[in-house]
Write a protein that holds these residues in place. Sequence first.
Motif, PDB file in Angstrom:
ATOM      1  N   ASP A 264      -1.452  16.362   2.282  1.00  0.00           N
ATOM      2  CA  ASP A 264      -2.760  16.820   1.836  1.00  0.00           C
ATOM      3  C   ASP A 264      -3.250  16.046   0.622  1.00  0.00           C
ATOM      4  O   ASP A 264      -4.456  15.868   0.437  1.00  0.00           O
ATOM      5  CB  ASP A 264      -2.713  18.317   1.499  1.00  0.00           C
ATOM      6  N   ASP A 265      -2.310  15.582  -0.213  1.00  0.00           N
ATOM      7  CA  ASP A 265      -2.698  14.948  -1.478  1.00  0.00           C
ATOM      8  C   ASP A 265      -2.550  13.435  -1.478  1.00  0.00           C
ATOM      9  O   ASP A 265      -2.750  12.790  -2.508  1.00  0.00           O
ATOM     10  CB  ASP A 265      -1.886  15.535  -2.632  1.00  0.00           C
ATOM     11  N   GLY A 266      -2.190  12.826  -0.362  1.00  0.00           N
ATOM     12  CA  GLY A 266      -2.062  11.379  -0.328  1.00  0.00           C
ATOM     13  C   GLY A 266      -1.217  10.901   0.831  1.00  0.00           C
ATOM     14  O   GLY A 266      -0.819  11.683   1.703  1.00  0.00           O
ATOM     15  N   VAL A 267      -0.936   9.597   0.830  1.00  0.00           N
ATOM     16  CA  VAL A 267      -0.178   8.978   1.918  1.00  0.00           C
ATOM     17  C   VAL A 267       0.850   8.028   1.321  1.00  0.00           C
ATOM     18  O   VAL A 267       0.528   7.253   0.405  1.00  0.00           O
ATOM     19  CB  VAL A 267      -1.103   8.169   2.868  1.00  0.00           C
ATOM     20  N   THR A 268       2.077   8.096   1.828  1.00  0.00           N
ATOM     21  CA  THR A 268       3.126   7.162   1.437  1.00  0.00           C
ATOM     22  C   THR A 268       3.326   6.157   2.561  1.00  0.00           C
ATOM     23  O   THR A 268       3.613   6.540   3.701  1.00  0.00           O
ATOM     24  CB  THR A 268       4.453   7.885   1.160  1.00  0.00           C
ATOM     25  N   VAL A 269       3.163   4.891   2.220  1.00  0.00           N
ATOM     26  CA  VAL A 269       3.348   3.817   3.199  1.00  0.00           C
ATOM     27  C   VAL A 269       4.625   3.079   2.838  1.00  0.00           C
ATOM     28  O   VAL A 269       4.746   2.517   1.741  1.00  0.00           O
ATOM     29  CB  VAL A 269       2.152   2.851   3.196  1.00  0.00           C
ATOM     30  N   SER A 270       5.565   3.076   3.756  1.00  0.00           N
ATOM     31  CA  SER A 270       6.867   2.445   3.504  1.00  0.00           C
ATOM     32  C   SER A 270       7.075   1.294   4.476  1.00  0.00           C
ATOM     33  O   SER A 270       6.563   1.298   5.601  1.00  0.00           O
ATOM     34  CB  SER A 270       7.996   3.460   3.676  1.00  0.00           C
ATOM     35  N   GLY A 271       7.853   0.313   3.990  1.00  0.00           N
ATOM     36  CA  GLY A 271       8.156  -0.832   4.839  1.00  0.00           C
ATOM     37  C   GLY A 271       9.405  -1.528   4.369  1.00  0.00           C
ATOM     38  O   GLY A 271      10.175  -0.984   3.572  1.00  0.00           O
ATOM     39  N   ASP A 272       9.608  -2.717   4.865  1.00  0.00           N
ATOM     40  CA  ASP A 272      10.790  -3.495   4.506  1.00  0.00           C
ATOM     41  C   ASP A 272      10.633  -4.012   3.080  1.00  0.00           C
ATOM     42  O   ASP A 272      10.012  -5.052   2.844  1.00  0.00           O
ATOM     43  CB  ASP A 272      10.977  -4.660   5.487  1.00  0.00           C
ATOM     44  N   GLY A 273      11.185  -3.264   2.117  1.00  0.00           N
ATOM     45  CA  GLY A 273      11.168  -3.711   0.735  1.00  0.00           C
ATOM     46  C   GLY A 273      10.018  -3.190  -0.089  1.00  0.00           C
ATOM     47  O   GLY A 273       9.810  -3.669  -1.207  1.00  0.00           O
ATOM     48  N   PHE A 274       9.241  -2.243   0.423  1.00  0.00           N
ATOM     49  CA  PHE A 274       8.132  -1.714  -0.388  1.00  0.00           C
ATOM     50  C   PHE A 274       7.851  -0.260  -0.026  1.00  0.00           C
ATOM     51  O   PHE A 274       8.102   0.197   1.088  1.00  0.00           O
ATOM     52  CB  PHE A 274       6.866  -2.549  -0.212  1.00  0.00           C
ATOM     53  N   VAL A 275       7.331   0.450  -1.033  1.00  0.00           N
ATOM     54  CA  VAL A 275       6.803   1.805  -0.861  1.00  0.00           C
ATOM     55  C   VAL A 275       5.530   1.876  -1.690  1.00  0.00           C
ATOM     56  O   VAL A 275       5.544   1.571  -2.885  1.00  0.00           O
ATOM     57  CB  VAL A 275       7.800   2.895  -1.332  1.00  0.00           C
ATOM     58  N   ILE A 276       4.427   2.257  -1.065  1.00  0.00           N
ATOM     59  CA  ILE A 276       3.142   2.312  -1.757  1.00  0.00           C
ATOM     60  C   ILE A 276       2.556   3.714  -1.580  1.00  0.00           C
ATOM     61  O   ILE A 276       2.474   4.224  -0.456  1.00  0.00           O
ATOM     62  CB  ILE A 276       2.152   1.266  -1.223  1.00  0.00           C
ATOM     63  N   GLU A 277       2.163   4.314  -2.694  1.00  0.00           N
ATOM     64  CA  GLU A 277       1.442   5.585  -2.659  1.00  0.00           C
ATOM     65  C   GLU A 277      -0.052   5.284  -2.646  1.00  0.00           C
ATOM     66  O   GLU A 277      -0.548   4.501  -3.457  1.00  0.00           O
ATOM     67  CB  GLU A 277       1.794   6.440  -3.878  1.00  0.00           C
ATOM     68  N   ALA A 278      -0.773   5.894  -1.719  1.00  0.00           N
ATOM     69  CA  ALA A 278      -2.203   5.645  -1.591  1.00  0.00           C
ATOM     70  C   ALA A 278      -2.957   6.946  -1.377  1.00  0.00           C
ATOM     71  O   ALA A 278      -2.393   7.937  -0.896  1.00  0.00           O
ATOM     72  CB  ALA A 278      -2.474   4.697  -0.423  1.00  0.00           C
ATOM     73  N   ALA A 279      -4.214   6.924  -1.754  1.00  0.00           N
ATOM     74  CA  ALA A 279      -5.057   8.076  -1.460  1.00  0.00           C
ATOM     75  C   ALA A 279      -5.406   8.132   0.018  1.00  0.00           C
ATOM     76  O   ALA A 279      -5.487   9.205   0.613  1.00  0.00           O
ATOM     77  CB  ALA A 279      -6.338   8.018  -2.294  1.00  0.00           C
ATOM     78  N   HIS A 280      -5.605   6.950   0.605  1.00  0.00           N
ATOM     79  CA  HIS A 280      -5.982   6.881   2.018  1.00  0.00           C
ATOM     80  C   HIS A 280      -5.366   5.656   2.670  1.00  0.00           C
ATOM     81  O   HIS A 280      -5.060   4.660   1.993  1.00  0.00           O
ATOM     82  CB  HIS A 280      -7.502   6.823   2.170  1.00  0.00           C
ATOM     83  N   VAL A 281      -5.214   5.755   3.973  1.00  0.00           N
ATOM     84  CA  VAL A 281      -4.755   4.631   4.784  1.00  0.00           C
ATOM     85  C   VAL A 281      -5.792   4.363   5.862  1.00  0.00           C
ATOM     86  O   VAL A 281      -6.336   5.293   6.474  1.00  0.00           O
ATOM     87  CB  VAL A 281      -3.385   4.932   5.430  1.00  0.00           C
ATOM     88  N   LEU A 282      -6.087   3.093   6.065  1.00  0.00           N
ATOM     89  CA  LEU A 282      -6.855   2.658   7.227  1.00  0.00           C
ATOM     90  C   LEU A 282      -5.903   1.958   8.180  1.00  0.00           C
ATOM     91  O   LEU A 282      -5.077   1.151   7.749  1.00  0.00           O
ATOM     92  CB  LEU A 282      -7.984   1.708   6.837  1.00  0.00           C
ATOM     93  N   SER A 283      -6.026   2.263   9.444  1.00  0.00           N
ATOM     94  CA  SER A 283      -5.145   1.677  10.444  1.00  0.00           C
ATOM     95  C   SER A 283      -5.893   0.674  11.302  1.00  0.00           C
ATOM     96  O   SER A 283      -6.832   1.024  12.027  1.00  0.00           O
ATOM     97  CB  SER A 283      -4.552   2.765  11.341  1.00  0.00           C
TER      98      SER A 283
END
Length: 515
Positions: A264-283
């Motif tokens: 509800d309060d954001g999106v966590t995007v994880s990958g190979d070697g990174f984690v990014i907290e974002a308000a929104h994600v576009l796919s």
Amino acid sequence: MTQTSSADEHADVVIVGGGHNALVAATYLARAGRHVVVLERLPHVGGAAISAQTFEGHDARLSRYSYLVSLMPQQLIDDLGLGVELRSRETASYTPYPGGGLLVETVEGEATRESFRALTGADDELAAWRQFYAEVAALADVVAPTLLSPLPHIGNLRDLSEMAIWTDVVDEPLGSAIERRFAHDLVRGIVGTDALIGTFASLHDPSLVQNRCFLYHLVGNGTGEWRVPVGGMGAVTAELERVAREAGATIRTDSTVTSVAARDDGVTVSGDGFVIEAAHVLSGIAPHALAGLMGRPTPPRPSGSQFKVNLLVSRLPHLRSGVDPAIAFAGTFHLGESMSELEQAWRQAAGGALPDRAAGELYCHTLTDRSILGPDLVDTEAQTLTYFGLHTPYEVLPDAEAAERAYAQVLAALDEHLAEPLEPLILGVEHKTPAQIEQALAMPGGHIFHGDLQWPWLEEGEKPRSAAERWGVQTSHPRVLMCGSGARRGGAVSGIAGHNAAHALLEADLDLGGA
């Protein structure tokens, strides 16, 4: 190059996938002051809209997957300040048949009129052609201006609903209209082929998926003209990357996303070697792939239906009809695309078999733009030929052996109309099945539209409750929006979905940098 980020990295918007739509969205959002990070798993951006030196030992940079541009609105090109040149072709299409060929010029002249008379013996079919495409143009004039705005309601298009073309394109299977309006099997097929590019269906399919494909192929900029990008499709992507970086967007290649956790309060995007907290994600990736990243139930896996062949030839082959090959191959060169042949190919493929005969079309980029050729080729007679095959779904091209059979069918279909065999002229060749496209681009099923196209308007009973729904870019979570070909007005190299996703966020006036 791969860039690593700390677990506490933050962004206003993370865009998953670096295709052309993602770059469009990134530019608009970055210009609006948002901190945007684009993550692309490949070493380059652009997705299917790239150029590549395809043939070993030959300096020719082909538009490898996507070839031509029609749907990209001039308004978007102007807004972004893109330095792209799109050239018209004097030939719209050429369709050979035993003893002749039907030539359709982009601007109708006497050659088109004589060609129709030679095929049918009268002017009735040409008159029907003029009438039909005049009505299609009237439909395009109304629909095209809406593509960069919130979805119009179908009720707002009522002035069109009284026109015959509305019934033909929107209400009933397109095949019925084609059979009612045109008498000649070859002309019927030429009209119908625009309904089947990237879409596996009969022209009589009651789902009308073929009708939606037809509309998108004929609506671009109100004209439906497909133009050649000078420098190849990679030149379009290069401009999109330039304006995105100049706007301040961060673009990271070699960055594979492994999960998208939306709250509800954001999106966590994880990958190979990174984690990014974002308000929104576009796919920018397909809905099927996004659902997997989000841990949601996946929709049915799409199935692509095209077989693509890229060729470099020492010169264009001579035709049995005697027409100048520089005229015949400049536009769309149809093979096996009479309506009866198209329907037969669909029936065979629907039954699980590779069709007996190739049905598809070629065009020659280098007749319009030779800048994609290196110095060793540009002053020779060398040309590129690009083939897009229809009714070759994922399931009938399971392996390399099947792909070679399909390629042999393409050569055989072309040789039927040539005064000489093509093979001795070939300097380089590659072909791509849906399975190979899926592997190269992570495009589920190799479906170039990420799934079936949708009508570019709200249907009766649809009541959008959010900016994302008004713009046709919603997903199962309000903090994740669709900006790629899987959006409501996706498909083709247009930038429309990227524009609309960015504007949905901006319209909602969301606090992209906060919770």
